[in-house]
Design an enzyme around this catalytic site. Sequence first.
Site, PDB file in Angstrom:
ATOM      1  N   LEU A  33       0.861  -1.179   0.044  1.00  0.00           N
ATOM      2  CA  LEU A  33      -0.098   0.000   0.066  1.00  0.00           C
ATOM      3  C   LEU A  33       0.818   1.234   0.153  1.00  0.00           C
ATOM      4  O   LEU A  33       1.924   1.275   0.508  1.00  0.00           O
ATOM      5  CB  LEU A  33      -0.886   0.164   1.354  1.00  0.00           C
ATOM      6  N   CYS A  76       4.122   7.123  -5.041  1.00  0.00           N
ATOM      7  CA  CYS A  76       4.682   8.252  -4.247  1.00  0.00           C
ATOM      8  C   CYS A  76       5.904   7.442  -3.806  1.00  0.00           C
ATOM      9  O   CYS A  76       7.086   7.794  -4.102  1.00  0.00           O
ATOM     10  CB  CYS A  76       3.962   8.790  -3.147  1.00  0.00           C
ATOM     11  N   CYS A  99       7.595  10.703  -5.750  1.00  0.00           N
ATOM     12  CA  CYS A  99       7.964  11.436  -4.859  1.00  0.00           C
ATOM     13  C   CYS A  99       9.087  11.147  -4.326  1.00  0.00           C
ATOM     14  O   CYS A  99      10.175  11.871  -4.014  1.00  0.00           O
ATOM     15  CB  CYS A  99       6.850  12.138  -3.722  1.00  0.00           C
ATOM     16  N   HIS A 106       7.731   0.657   2.040  1.00  0.00           N
ATOM     17  CA  HIS A 106       6.431  -0.220   1.557  1.00  0.00           C
ATOM     18  C   HIS A 106       6.315  -1.166   2.619  1.00  0.00           C
ATOM     19  O   HIS A 106       4.949  -1.266   3.155  1.00  0.00           O
ATOM     20  CB  HIS A 106       6.871  -1.082   0.446  1.00  0.00           C
ATOM     21  N   PHE A 124      16.188  32.142  15.336  1.00  0.00           N
ATOM     22  CA  PHE A 124      17.089  32.539  14.531  1.00  0.00           C
ATOM     23  C   PHE A 124      18.432  31.740  14.319  1.00  0.00           C
ATOM     24  O   PHE A 124      18.740  31.079  15.440  1.00  0.00           O
ATOM     25  CB  PHE A 124      17.615  33.908  15.174  1.00  0.00           C
TER      26      PHE A 124
HETATM   27  P1  FAD Z   1      -0.945   6.411  -6.820  1.00  0.00           P
HETATM   28  O1  FAD Z   1      -0.394   6.335  -5.593  1.00  0.00           O
HETATM   29  O2  FAD Z   1      -0.549   6.427  -8.012  1.00  0.00           O
HETATM   30  O3  FAD Z   1      -1.967   5.038  -6.535  1.00  0.00           O
HETATM   31  C1  FAD Z   1      -2.865   4.620  -7.685  1.00  0.00           C
HETATM   32  C2  FAD Z   1      -2.691   3.077  -7.347  1.00  0.00           C
HETATM   33  O4  FAD Z   1      -3.466   2.251  -7.897  1.00  0.00           O
HETATM   34  C3  FAD Z   1      -1.542   2.380  -7.565  1.00  0.00           C
HETATM   35  O5  FAD Z   1      -1.001   1.973  -6.300  1.00  0.00           O
HETATM   36  C4  FAD Z   1      -1.644   1.438  -8.790  1.00  0.00           C
HETATM   37  O6  FAD Z   1      -0.958   0.281  -8.423  1.00  0.00           O
HETATM   38  C5  FAD Z   1      -3.121   1.074  -8.357  1.00  0.00           C
HETATM   39  N1  FAD Z   1      -3.918   0.554  -9.592  1.00  0.00           N
HETATM   40  C6  FAD Z   1      -3.970   1.092 -10.873  1.00  0.00           C
HETATM   41  N2  FAD Z   1      -4.968   0.395 -11.368  1.00  0.00           N
HETATM   42  C7  FAD Z   1      -5.424  -0.571 -10.694  1.00  0.00           C
HETATM   43  C8  FAD Z   1      -5.958  -1.749 -10.859  1.00  0.00           C
HETATM   44  N3  FAD Z   1      -6.660  -2.197 -12.032  1.00  0.00           N
HETATM   45  N4  FAD Z   1      -6.164  -2.653  -9.701  1.00  0.00           N
HETATM   46  C9  FAD Z   1      -5.630  -2.303  -8.634  1.00  0.00           C
HETATM   47  N5  FAD Z   1      -4.566  -1.407  -8.421  1.00  0.00           N
HETATM   48  C10 FAD Z   1      -4.620  -0.411  -9.291  1.00  0.00           C
HETATM   49  N6  FAD Z   1       3.381  15.039  -4.632  1.00  0.00           N
HETATM   50  C11 FAD Z   1       4.023  15.646  -3.596  1.00  0.00           C
HETATM   51  O7  FAD Z   1       3.117  16.136  -2.896  1.00  0.00           O
HETATM   52  N7  FAD Z   1       5.246  15.651  -3.418  1.00  0.00           N
HETATM   53  C12 FAD Z   1       6.350  15.475  -4.133  1.00  0.00           C
HETATM   54  O8  FAD Z   1       7.507  15.762  -3.987  1.00  0.00           O
HETATM   55  C13 FAD Z   1       5.903  14.739  -5.189  1.00  0.00           C
HETATM   56  N8  FAD Z   1       7.024  14.578  -6.215  1.00  0.00           N
HETATM   57  C14 FAD Z   1       6.637  14.016  -7.106  1.00  0.00           C
HETATM   58  C15 FAD Z   1       7.376  13.350  -8.230  1.00  0.00           C
HETATM   59  C16 FAD Z   1       7.004  12.975  -9.512  1.00  0.00           C
HETATM   60  C17 FAD Z   1       7.912  12.525 -10.425  1.00  0.00           C
HETATM   61  C18 FAD Z   1       5.652  12.651  -9.830  1.00  0.00           C
HETATM   62  C19 FAD Z   1       5.562  12.080 -11.082  1.00  0.00           C
HETATM   63  C20 FAD Z   1       4.742  13.002  -8.942  1.00  0.00           C
HETATM   64  C21 FAD Z   1       5.121  13.590  -7.534  1.00  0.00           C
HETATM   65  N9  FAD Z   1       3.909  14.057  -6.624  1.00  0.00           N
HETATM   66  C22 FAD Z   1       4.465  14.705  -5.600  1.00  0.00           C
HETATM   67  C23 FAD Z   1       2.645  13.533  -6.812  1.00  0.00           C
HETATM   68  C24 FAD Z   1       2.405  12.238  -6.047  1.00  0.00           C
HETATM   69  O9  FAD Z   1       3.240  11.273  -6.397  1.00  0.00           O
HETATM   70  C25 FAD Z   1       0.928  11.878  -6.300  1.00  0.00           C
HETATM   71  O10 FAD Z   1       0.097  13.215  -6.501  1.00  0.00           O
HETATM   72  C26 FAD Z   1       0.375  10.998  -5.467  1.00  0.00           C
HETATM   73  O11 FAD Z   1       1.093   9.715  -5.585  1.00  0.00           O
HETATM   74  C27 FAD Z   1      -1.292  10.361  -6.115  1.00  0.00           C
HETATM   75  O12 FAD Z   1      -1.485   9.387  -5.276  1.00  0.00           O
HETATM   76  P2  FAD Z   1      -2.923   8.609  -5.703  1.00  0.00           P
HETATM   77  O13 FAD Z   1      -3.100   7.695  -4.571  1.00  0.00           O
HETATM   78  O14 FAD Z   1      -3.924   9.479  -6.329  1.00  0.00           O
HETATM   79  O15 FAD Z   1      -2.124   7.641  -6.827  1.00  0.00           O
HETATM   80  C1  KPC Z   2       8.204   7.888   2.813  1.00  0.00           C
HETATM   81  C2  KPC Z   2       6.792   7.957   3.078  1.00  0.00           C
HETATM   82  O1  KPC Z   2       6.259   8.403   3.846  1.00  0.00           O
HETATM   83  C3  KPC Z   2       6.211   6.820   2.289  1.00  0.00           C
HETATM   84  S1  KPC Z   2       5.043   7.590   1.181  1.00  0.00           S
HETATM   85  C4  KPC Z   2       3.566   7.435   2.065  1.00  0.00           C
HETATM   86  C5  KPC Z   2       2.543   6.565   1.293  1.00  0.00           C
HETATM   87  S2  KPC Z   2       0.909   7.234   2.110  1.00  0.00           S
HETATM   88  O2  KPC Z   2       1.239   6.973   3.294  1.00  0.00           O
HETATM   89  O3  KPC Z   2      -0.116   6.041   1.886  1.00  0.00           O
HETATM   90  O4  KPC Z   2       0.422   8.272   1.600  1.00  0.00           O
END
Ligand code: FAD
Ligand code: KPC
Length: 526
Positions: A82, A86, A91, A141, A504
């Site tokens: 889970l 990110c 991230c 993870h 500071f």
């Molecule tokens: P995700 O975390 O992508 O979750 C979607 C989940 O759905 C995945 O685990 C996937 O396996 C699952 N899934 C998809 N299809 C299926 C299916 N059919 N069956 C079962 N599971 C499925 N945000 C910040 O705030 N700070 C940062 O520094 C930052 N850095 C970033 C850097 C990069 C390069 C990128 C691309 C993004 C960054 N972001 C950052 C944005 C952040 O990563 C996302 O906004 C966030 O992870 C989105 O979470 P989510 O749950 O919407 O999607």
């Molecule tokens: C480094 C770290 O906090 C892991 S990214 C967190 C995934 S979640 O807690 O589900 O937003």
Amino acid sequence: MMDGGTIWDARNTSLTIDQWAVKIEEALEQAGRSEAIFNVDPNDNREFDTIFIGGGAAGRFGSAYLRAMGGRQLVIDRWPFLGGSCPHNACVPHHVFSECAAELMLARTFSGRFWFPKMDGVTVNMKEIVDLFRRGRTGPHAVMNYQSKEQLDIEFVLNAPARIIDAHTVEVAGRRFKARTLVLGLGARPQRLAVPGVDLKGVYDYTSFVETLDYEPGNTAVVVGGSKTAVEYGCFFNATGRRTVMLVRSQLLKLIPDADTRTYVIDRMRDQGIEIIEGAEVVRIEGDSRGRVAKLVAKTPNGPLEIKTDFVFLGLGETPNSEAAVEALGVKTDPKTGAVLVDDSLRTSVPNVYAVGDLIGAPMEMFKARKSGTYAARAIMGQAISYRPTDWPDFLHTHYEVTWLGLGEDEARKRYRNVVVIRMPPHNPNGLDIGLPASDRVMLYAMAKPRMSGFQKLVIDGDSRRIVGAHHVGYGARDAFQYLYVLVKQGLTIDQLGDMDELFLNPTHFIQLSRLRAGQKELRDL
Ligand code: FAD
Ligand code: KPC
Ligand code: NAP
């Protein structure tokens, strides 16, 4: 994992964090061929309050909140953990690479001085850092699985894709589960470039870069794109010692709202040697006889450009993973972006189906993923909620952290007749470089390379005395901004800011600079 395949029932086993790490590693190595991980009765045919499809930040936080409220959820993810993209490829690796960029800029700036080794001509191994991240990501993870199961009482199925059957039914690993509602949290994927050669080996995006980099790139990196992802990775490639060319379709970093801040940021990127070409269009990527990138051809405002390289990085934004939900349920999407359309209660166009996180479009940020997950949970549990982020504090990395909230100076001048600005360093055209702002992690720059010590600006409506914008380039201010933003929303004035107690040397000098002006009835710039 094949539909109807084998499952591992995790319910009666309390894996330690270390045991989870082993399980996750094994599952990732087997790339979807291992058993599905069930922390739910596989034959449970009771109706859940909701099933979260996708266990990223949005699905995991929504699940935790719904459980905390006494509801019953199931969250399904195709990955064996889970937490989603990110910590896996977005991230967290970006923060590893951005920290390397900051450290390497320091090391190169002071190369051969004090305790710093000589860095002239040194190219840092990128693959080693990518491999380091790939090994390091399993621990977090494992914590997400352990915490979700043992501490948050979340029911989940991992390591198996979910298939939406209808608005109340989801199939995973051959089992069907029913719910009163569904929450779609399927995330997004990197956009591709529609040019010949884009599938050659050596063309990467942020996912393939961490998953598949299996050689050490040569001495030239070409980055396509001009926003957060492109800049964050581009600065890292540059800091490793490679020639880095950024091909930007329109303007670089137009999301930074304050023009002086943006100029400072881009000037420092150029000082580090990044070649920035705005108005550029990639025409094609050419390969060598082994199918590896050899050259990129582009059109630029100064004419055609050919760059010999074995490494191209695409940072072109994200496409929401909405196709399966459109096909199975007919949810309405934005025709331009593919984002699932939701109302302020995160309801899609299909009754009882909600959508959250990156799937519903920009801003694709962690705060929104996590918050939208919890807001959907609250709506499902009967609370009246309203969530539509319209503005928020924001940040990105170059070799620095760049953080902002509210209005840039120009926009503030359009909205207010009496705008007052406090900035550091002060305007000093063609004069001495000034070692201010000074604070943690820029002190050596402040003394030896003053212009590298950062930039900050506070924008104030002089009539109401309220802060309407704050901008920072340096290190360590991001945390302050997430709290400062709340105060600014509540109407924080320069007088209140100046009355705070600064620790500071504080990374933003806003408190003490405000205090210098707070006694003034008619505020003036500083
Ligand atoms: P995700 O975390 O992508 O979750 C979607 C989940 O759905 C995945 O685990 C996937 O396996 C699952 N899934 C998809 N299809 C299926 C299916 N059919 N069956 C079962 N599971 C499925 N945000 C910040 O705030 N700070 C940062 O520094 C930052 N850095 C970033 C850097 C990069 C390069 C990128 C691309 C993004 C960054 N972001 C950052 C944005 C952040 O990563 C996302 O906004 C966030 O992870 C989105 O979470 P989510 O749950 O919407 O999607
Ligand atoms: C480094 C770290 O906090 C892991 S990214 C967190 C995934 S979640 O807690 O589900 O937003
Ligand atoms: P983005 O902000 O959507 O910007 C996309 C960039 O790619 C723009 O510069 C765009 O140019 C360019 N582009 C798009 N298609 C192109 C094409 N066909 N050819 C050439 N250039 C093209 O993308 P992003 O930086 O990848 O960010 C995606 C999302 O993830 C955002 O919501 C962002 O907030 C989030 N994110 C957050 C962080 C963080 O540090 N907080 C880091 C990375 C990503 P134009 O400007 O000309 O359109």
